[in-house]
Write a protein that holds these residues in place. Structure first.
Motif, mmCIF file in Angstrom:
data_model
loop_
_atom_site.group_PDB
_atom_site.id
_atom_site.type_symbol
_atom_site.label_atom_id
_atom_site.label_comp_id
_atom_site.label_asym_id
_atom_site.label_seq_id
_atom_site.Cartn_x
_atom_site.Cartn_y
_atom_site.Cartn_z
ATOM 1 N N PHE A 91 4.526 6.332 0.973
ATOM 2 C CA PHE A 91 3.034 6.886 1.843
ATOM 3 C C PHE A 91 3.437 6.270 3.371
ATOM 4 N N GLU A 92 3.488 7.171 4.304
ATOM 5 C CA GLU A 92 4.049 6.793 5.466
ATOM 6 C C GLU A 92 2.590 6.737 6.338
ATOM 7 N N TRP A 93 1.665 5.982 6.067
ATOM 8 C CA TRP A 93 0.585 5.801 6.754
ATOM 9 C C TRP A 93 0.099 6.992 7.176
ATOM 10 N N ALA A 94 -0.443 7.168 8.352
ATOM 11 C CA ALA A 94 -1.406 8.168 9.013
ATOM 12 C C ALA A 94 -0.498 9.629 8.860
ATOM 13 N N VAL A 151 3.346 -12.087 8.694
ATOM 14 C CA VAL A 151 2.349 -10.686 9.115
ATOM 15 C C VAL A 151 3.322 -9.559 9.616
ATOM 16 N N ASN A 152 3.158 -8.493 9.284
ATOM 17 C CA ASN A 152 4.003 -7.641 9.599
ATOM 18 C C ASN A 152 3.599 -6.647 10.870
ATOM 19 N N GLU A 153 4.257 -6.702 11.903
ATOM 20 C CA GLU A 153 4.138 -5.865 13.287
ATOM 21 C C GLU A 153 2.704 -6.071 13.783
ATOM 22 N N PRO A 154 2.438 -7.116 14.388
ATOM 23 C CA PRO A 154 1.105 -7.325 15.037
ATOM 24 C C PRO A 154 0.924 -6.482 16.143
ATOM 25 N N ARG A 171 10.311 11.241 4.667
ATOM 26 C CA ARG A 171 10.967 10.726 3.532
ATOM 27 C C ARG A 171 11.961 9.707 4.223
ATOM 28 N N PHE A 172 11.748 8.284 4.053
ATOM 29 C CA PHE A 172 12.540 7.294 4.634
ATOM 30 C C PHE A 172 13.513 6.634 3.614
ATOM 31 N N GLY A 173 13.264 7.155 2.393
ATOM 32 C CA GLY A 173 13.966 6.346 1.192
ATOM 33 C C GLY A 173 15.473 6.686 1.114
ATOM 34 N N TYR A 204 0.920 -9.922 4.947
ATOM 35 C CA TYR A 204 0.204 -9.236 5.288
ATOM 36 C C TYR A 204 0.609 -7.978 5.977
ATOM 37 N N HIS A 205 0.806 -6.875 5.272
ATOM 38 C CA HIS A 205 1.524 -5.502 5.387
ATOM 39 C C HIS A 205 0.129 -4.476 5.851
ATOM 40 N N TRP A 206 -0.629 -5.090 6.347
ATOM 41 C CA TRP A 206 -1.872 -4.046 6.847
ATOM 42 C C TRP A 206 -3.031 -3.658 5.907
ATOM 43 N N ASP A 207 -2.899 -4.290 4.629
ATOM 44 C CA ASP A 207 -3.935 -3.733 3.560
ATOM 45 C C ASP A 207 -4.970 -4.934 3.715
ATOM 46 N N THR A 210 14.474 -6.616 9.173
ATOM 47 C CA THR A 210 13.585 -6.788 8.036
ATOM 48 C C THR A 210 13.143 -5.124 7.883
ATOM 49 N N GLU A 211 13.433 -4.457 8.789
ATOM 50 C CA GLU A 211 13.254 -2.991 8.761
ATOM 51 C C GLU A 211 14.280 -2.176 9.692
ATOM 52 N N ASN A 212 14.701 -0.983 9.209
ATOM 53 C CA ASN A 212 15.517 -0.008 10.075
ATOM 54 C C ASN A 212 15.967 1.020 9.024
ATOM 55 N N TYR A 246 0.781 -1.165 -0.046
ATOM 56 C CA TYR A 246 0.014 -0.022 -0.056
ATOM 57 C C TYR A 246 0.746 1.173 0.213
ATOM 58 N N GLN A 247 2.073 1.209 0.353
ATOM 59 C CA GLN A 247 2.762 2.431 0.654
ATOM 60 C C GLN A 247 3.614 2.774 -0.484
ATOM 61 N N VAL A 248 3.413 1.838 -1.582
ATOM 62 C CA VAL A 248 4.304 2.337 -2.726
ATOM 63 C C VAL A 248 3.629 1.800 -4.227
ATOM 64 N N VAL A 275 13.187 -8.679 12.532
ATOM 65 C CA VAL A 275 13.284 -7.413 13.196
ATOM 66 C C VAL A 275 13.351 -6.141 12.742
ATOM 67 N N ASN A 276 11.981 -5.231 13.136
ATOM 68 C CA ASN A 276 11.871 -4.064 12.665
ATOM 69 C C ASN A 276 12.399 -3.176 13.778
ATOM 70 N N TYR A 277 13.296 -2.432 13.617
ATOM 71 C CA TYR A 277 13.933 -1.797 14.750
ATOM 72 C C TYR A 277 14.006 -0.070 14.256
ATOM 73 N N TYR A 278 13.561 0.729 15.160
ATOM 74 C CA TYR A 278 13.663 2.081 14.708
ATOM 75 C C TYR A 278 14.223 2.922 15.948
ATOM 76 N N THR A 279 13.889 2.502 17.022
ATOM 77 C CA THR A 279 14.177 3.402 18.121
ATOM 78 C C THR A 279 13.934 2.511 19.620
ATOM 79 N N HIS A 324 16.954 -2.565 4.415
ATOM 80 C CA HIS A 324 16.651 -0.962 4.832
ATOM 81 C C HIS A 324 15.496 -0.641 4.589
ATOM 82 N N TRP A 325 14.692 0.275 5.526
ATOM 83 C CA TRP A 325 13.458 0.829 5.177
ATOM 84 C C TRP A 325 13.913 2.197 4.768
ATOM 85 N N SER A 326 13.378 2.706 3.582
ATOM 86 C CA SER A 326 12.978 2.113 2.617
ATOM 87 C C SER A 326 13.780 2.190 1.287
HETATM 88 C C1 FCB Z 1 6.991 0.252 10.582
HETATM 89 C C2 FCB Z 1 6.160 -0.150 9.169
HETATM 90 C C3 FCB Z 1 6.453 0.279 7.685
HETATM 91 C C4 FCB Z 1 6.968 1.674 7.900
HETATM 92 C C5 FCB Z 1 8.003 2.007 9.018
HETATM 93 C C6 FCB Z 1 8.497 3.175 9.018
HETATM 94 O O1 FCB Z 1 6.301 0.127 11.504
HETATM 95 O O2 FCB Z 1 6.213 -1.631 9.340
HETATM 96 O O3 FCB Z 1 5.417 0.064 6.955
HETATM 97 O O4 FCB Z 1 5.828 2.560 8.014
HETATM 98 O O5 FCB Z 1 7.302 1.705 10.211
#
Ligand code: FCB
Length: 470
Positions: free
Chosen positions: A419-422, A172-175, A428-430, A128-131, A365-367, A27-29, A304-308, A412-414
Motif C-alpha cells: 500500500f503506497e500511501w496516498a 522515526v521514519n522521514e520526519p 509496485r515497488f516489490g 514510527y512509520h506514520w501510523d 534504509t530504503e531505495n 501500515y503498508q503490509v 538513508v532513504n534515497y529515491y531520486t 531494498h524498498w520493498s
Molecule cells: C518512503 C516511505 C516508504 C515508501 C517509500 C516509497 O517515503 O518511507 O514508506 O512509501 O517512500
C-alpha cells in the motif's frame, strides 16, 4: 571498511557482514487492522476521507502480512537476505497511544522477531512509520509536545519486550515527509495544511527521537544503536551557472536534509533555514531550552532513504519558499512514476554524509523504484528495469564503500508490492509481486537477482544483457 577490487569475473564484492536487506512498514503490509485489539491509526482515518487516497484504497487488508508473517519470513529466506527492516504499529502495542499495553500486539512482534532470527535475518525495527494512534491525534497529534513523551514510553515498552534480540532501532521514519506531506500539503495523514504545524511537528518528531533513543539505550544490552531514517534528496541547481539557482539549491537542501541532520548530529538548527522558517511560520518558540541537547544525544547511525534527486531553481513565487522544484533532465531514465534514476547521486550522498558527519555508520534504509510489471504468460515477473535499478544503486554503494564511506547495509524498498500511501495499490515497488485478489506472492526476476547477490555477497561489475521487460 574495505572492498575487494573486481575479481577475475568482474564481480564487485561487498565487505563480509554487509547487510543485504529488505524494507517494509506496518501500515503498508500488515492489514488485519482490527486484529488483536489494535487501535485506530491516523492512516485508517485518513484513508476514509473522500479523495484522500487514489481509488479509495485503504490499508485494511494490504498484504495480509500480519497473518502471513511466518510465510513472509520464509520468503525472505528464499531471497537469502540477512537483514529486514520493518515497523511496529504503535496502535497494536498501545491502542490509545498511551496507558494500556496490548499483550497480543507484543506477542505478534515477539514471534516475528524470532521467525527472522531463526532464519539468520537481523531485524532493524522502526518504531514510527506514520501510523500514529488516532486518540493521540485528537489531542493535537505531533503538534502537541506531549506526543513525544508518549512516544518515549512506547519505545520503553518495545525495549523491554524486544531489546534482548533487537540491536538496531530506527525511531522515526522521514520526519520531513511527515511535516511537509502530512501537515503542510495535506497529502498524507493527518491531512493538515498549515506551515506552522509542519515545522512544529518536525521539531516534536526530533524531540521524540531523542527521548526514545535515551529509553532504548538504557536497556540491558550494551550495544543498542538508534537512528532516524531520513528522506534525503541530493540537490542540483537547475542552472549551475546561475548563482541564484545555486543559492536556491543550497537553501532547499537545508529545508529537506540539513534541518534534520544538523541538530541530530549536534550542530543545532542551521541558521539559513531557521530564517526561512521564521519568515514562513513565525517564531520557533516551541523549541525549548535543552531540546537540542536531547535531540543530539542519541544517534548511532544515519538511515538513508534515497529515491531520486531534486533539481531546484530560484523562484520568488507565491509559496513561502524562494525556490521551486524544476523539471528533470531529458534523457535521464525514469521509473514508472517519473522519478529520475540517478545512482551516482546515491554514491555522492553517502560520501557527503561521511564528510559532514564523520564516523557515523550509514545504512541505506530504503531505495527502490515503481515498475508496474505483472506476471507474464510463463507465470514469472520479468522486471528487467528493476534489476538495472538495483545493479546501478548497489554499484553506487560499492563505490562509496571503496572511497571510505562506512555503509553497513542496503535495505531494498520493498520486499513486496504494498500500500503506497496516498497512491494506494497501483505503484509496485516489490521484489516480490503480490496478487491483490489472492495474496499470492511471486518472486520477480529482480528478487531472484537480488537473492543471488545476497548469497554471493557480490554483484556483477557489468550487467549482461537480459530479457527486456514484458
Ligand atoms: C518512503 C516511505 C516508504 C515508501 C517509500 C516509497 O517515503 O518511507 O514508506 O512509501 O517512500
Amino acid at each position: 571498511m574495505s572492498t575487494d577490487r573486481p575479481g577475475p569475473t568482474g564481480a564487485l564484492h561487498f565487505p563480509p557482514g554487509f547487510r543485504w536487506g529488505t524494507s517494509t512498514s506496518a501500515y503498508q503490509v500488515e492489514g488485519a487492522v482490527d486484529a488483536d485489539g489494535r487501535g485506530e491509526s491516523i492512516w485508517d482515518r485518513f484513508c476514509r476521507s473522500p479523495g484522500a487516497v487514489e481509488h479509495g484504497d485503504t490499508g485494511d487488508v494490504a498484504c495480509d502480512h500480519y497473518r502471513r508473517a511466518e510465510e513472509d519470513a520464509d520468503l525472505m529466506a528464499r531471497l537469502h537476505t540477512n537483514a529486514h527492516r520493518f515497523s511496529i504499529a504503535w496502535p497494536r502495542i498501545m491502542p490509545e497511544g498511551r496507558g494500556n499495553v496490548e499483550q497480543r500486539g507484543l506477542a505478534h512482534y515477539d514471534r516475528f522477531i524470532d521467525c527472522l532470527l531463526e532464519r539468520g535475518i537481523e531485524p532493524l525495527v522502526t518504531l514510527y512509520h506514520w501510523d500514529l494512534p488516532q486518540t493521540l491525534q485528537e489531542s493535537g497529534g505531533w503538534r502537541n509536545r506531549d506526543t513525544a513523551e508518549h512516544f518515549a514510553r512506547y519505545a520503553a515498552v518495545c525495549r523491554d519486550a524486544f531489546g534482548d534480540r533487537v540491536r538496531d532501532w530506527v525511531t522515526v521514519n522521514e520526519p520531513w515527509i511527515v511535516g511537509v506531506l502530512g501537515h503542510q500539503l495535506g497529502l498524507h495523514a493527518p491531512g493538515e495544511k498549515d506551515v506552522r504545524a509542519s515545522v512544529t511537528v518536525m521539531h516534536h518528531l526530533l524531540l521524540a527521537h531523542g527521548l526514545a533513543a535515551g529509553e532504548l539505550r538504557s536497556g540491558a544490552r550494551g550495544d543498542t544503536r538508534t537512528g532516524i531514517a531520513y528522506s534525503l534528496f541530493p540537490h542540483t541547481p537547475d542552472n549551475a551557472g546561475d548563482p541564484a539557482d545555486r543559492e536556491a539549491a543550497r537553501h532547499s537542501d537545508g529545508y529537506v536534509n540539513r534541518w534534520f541532520l544538523d541538530p541530530v548530529h549536534g550542530r543545532g538548527y542551521p541558521d539559513d533555514m531557521r530564517r526561512h522558517w521564521e519568515k514562513a511560520a513565525g517564531a520557533l518558540d516551541f523549541v525549548r531550552d535543552g531540546d537540542l541537547d536531547t535531540i543530539a544525544a542519541g544517534s548511532d547511525f544515519i538511515g538513508v532513504n534515497y529515491y531520486t534527486r531534486r533539481i531546484v531553481r530560484a523562484d520568488q513565487g507565491d509559496g513561502p519558499w524562494p525556490w521551486r522544484v524544476a523539471e528533470g533532465r531529458p534523457g535521464v531514465p525514469r521509473t514508472d512514476l517519473g522519478w529520475e534514476i540517478v545512482p551516482h547521486d546515491l554514491r555522492d550522498l553517502l560520501l557527503r554524509l561521511h564528510t559532514d558527519y564523520p564516523g557515523v555508520p550509514l545504512l541505506v534504509t530504503e531505495n527502490g523504484a515503481i515498475y508496474g510489471n505483472e506476471p507474464a504468460a510463463d507465470g514469472a515477473v520479468h522486471d528487467r528495469r528493476r534489476i538495472e535499478f538495483l545493479h546501478g544503486h548497489l554499484k553506487a554503494v560499492h563505490e562509496a564503500l571503496a572511497l571510505g564511506a562506512p555503509v553497513e547495509g542496503y535495505y531494498h524498498w520493498s520486499l513486496m508490492d504494498n500500500f503506497e500511501w496516498a497512491m494506494g495499490y497501483w505503484p509496485r515497488f516489490g521484489l516480490v509481486h503480490v496478487d491483490r485478489a489472492t495474496q499470492r506472492r511471486t518472486v520477480k526476476d529482480s528478487g531472484h537477482w537480488y537473492a543471488r547477490a545476497a548469497a554471493d555477497g557480490a554483484i556483477p561489475g557489468v550487467l549482461t544483457t537480459g530479457e527486456p521487460d514484458r
